[in-house]
Scaffold this active site. Structure first.
Site, PDB file in Angstrom:
ATOM      1  CG  ASP A 125      93.906  -1.922  60.190  1.00 20.60           C
ATOM      2  OD1 ASP A 125      94.984  -1.936  59.563  1.00 20.60           O
ATOM      3  OD2 ASP A 125      93.146  -0.937  60.210  1.00 20.60           O
ATOM      4  CG  ASP A 203      94.813  -2.697  65.329  1.00 20.87           C
ATOM      5  OD1 ASP A 203      94.121  -3.271  66.187  1.00 20.87           O
ATOM      6  OD2 ASP A 203      94.471  -1.630  64.785  1.00 20.87           O
ATOM      7  CG  HIS A 252      97.923   0.547  61.989  1.00 20.30           C
ATOM      8  ND1 HIS A 252      96.752   0.855  61.350  1.00 20.30           N
ATOM      9  CD2 HIS A 252      97.570  -0.194  63.080  1.00 20.30           C
ATOM     10  CE1 HIS A 252      95.734   0.319  62.014  1.00 20.30           C
ATOM     11  NE2 HIS A 252      96.215  -0.322  63.070  1.00 20.30           N
ATOM     12  CG  ASP A 254     100.882   0.059  57.159  1.00 22.12           C
ATOM     13  OD1 ASP A 254     100.597   0.999  57.919  1.00 22.12           O
ATOM     14  OD2 ASP A 254     100.067  -0.794  56.786  1.00 22.12           O
ATOM     15  CB  CYS A 359      95.695   0.414  55.260  1.00 24.80           C
ATOM     16  SG  CYS A 359      96.975   1.312  56.134  1.00 24.80           S
TER      17      CYS A 359
END
Length: 374
Positions: A125, A203, A252, A254, A359
């Site tokens: 991140d 991020d 995020h 992913d 992550c």
């Protein structure tokens, strides 16, 4: 050969500096990786930019317990899984680097606000690796403002050994950055974000890399100004493409969309409309993620900071091998069907601290060169 002349007139061969940081995509053979830590973690603050992204009952519990240490009943199983994950990576011949453990309960402040920390479980991140450069990102969660300080010994070492080290402008994180009237959009309603364009924030985990092309989802931690800052910083050698997500509270990329190799794109069928992908991605094989296997363990279902699609949060070791949680048998079978070799590694309890394999890591060095795949 490049030669330099010393004070005494002798010629000294200049040593070519080879950066320890070199990663251009998500799938070249992995050689070195940073893996996060659990020590010192505290439950994140109840700032609106935090709570708007936490699902279900976890948001209620987080609001009440913000700033307290995570209970041992959550830490212990996650630590066992993390230790197993690190051992697996090392058994595959990958160099694993870890941040320093710190006390995230320590309070800090700016002239405008104060907060306790969170954790350093998710290096993906706070840092973005583009080739030989590692960029500290301007994060929107106040509790993560100094998160990269726990990685500073690593960053300094990489810099001394030849890496490029950049820090994006530190945001003020004042009230002007956050929409006071923000509400999650209803299904079918236009997308809304809690962030304004007061200043650039992003991020790194809202981006994925395909050589000279980067792809990003705008989210509740990444605004258009942040995307534009990175575009200008990288210059004409790179192209940044925005991907539209249908997630009502995006944060995020992913668990929404991720490349598995050149020409292979894994998508979340709830969040991604293949017809609305950037044109250059429509030429790739679109692999639709299977429905995640349900998680029935009560502690996990009410403490996870992540949604059900964490089954997509995998880590490519190379173009063939991929680390997957064995609980997600549907994903394991799908990977095999697509010609990949899934490597099982239990990791469900780590979700309470912000993520899974992708992550929890930052791939620092992958064996490969900068290429254009489109």
């Amino acid at each position: 050969m490049d030669m330099k002349t010393s004070a005494g007139g002798a010629h000294i061969a200049a040593q070519e500096v080879v950066s320890p940081v070199s990663s251009h995509n998500e799938w070249d053979p992995l050689e070195e990786i940073i893996v996060g830590r659990l020590e010192g973690s505290v439950i994140p603050s109840n700032h609106p930019v935090v709570t708007c992204n936490i699902p279900g009952m976890a948001a209620w519990g987080q609001t009440i317990a913000a700033g307290f240490r995570y209970p041992q009943l959550m830490v212990a199983p996650a630590q066992r899984e993390l230790d197993g994950f690190v051992a697996l990576l090392e058994s595959l011949g990958i160099t694993v680097t870890r941040p320093a453990p710190i006390n995230h309960k320590t309070r800090f402040s700016s002239p405008d606000w104060s907060s306790r920390g969170f954790c350093n479980t998710c290096p993906r991140d706070s840092m973005l690796v583009i080739g030989e450069e590692i960029i500290e990102t301007p994060m929107a969660w106040p509790c993560r403002y100094f998160e990269t300080h726990s990685y500073r010994p690593i960053l300094k070492d990489y810099f001394r050994r030849g890496a490029r080290w950049t820090s994006a402008p530190k945001p003020q994180l004042t009230n002007e950055l956050f929409d006071p009237d923000f509400r999650l959009p209803e299904k079918g309603a236009p997308m809304r974000y809690i962030l304004t364009e007061f200043e650039p924030v992003f991020d790194a985990a809202d981006f994925f890399r395909c050589g000279r092309d980067l792809f990003v989802t705008r989210s509740n931690v990444t605004n258009a100004s942040g995307i534009e800052w990175l575009r200008r910083h990288l210059g004409e050698g790179y192209r940044i493409h925005e991907i539209e997500s249908r997630c009502p509270n995006p944060m995020h990329i992913d668990t929404t969309i991720l490349p598995l190799g050149p020409g292979k794109l894994l998508i979340n069928p709830e969040y991604i409309d293949p017809d609305r992908l950037p044109d250059i991605l429509k030429k790739w094989d679109i692999l639709v993620a299977p429905e995640p296997n349900p998680i029935t363990e009560r502690v996990l279902s009410v403490t996870s900071l992540c949604g059900k699609w964490l089954s997509m949060n995998i880590l490519m070791i190379d173009e063939k091998r991929v680390i997957v949680d064995p609980h997600h048998t549907n994903m394991m079978r799908a990977m095999e069907k697509w010609g990949l070799e899934p490597i099982p590694c239990p990791f469900l309890h780590y979700a309470a601290f912000g993520g899974a394999f992708h992550c929890a890591t930052l791939d620092v060095r992958r064996r490969g060169t900068l290429e254009s795949y489109f």
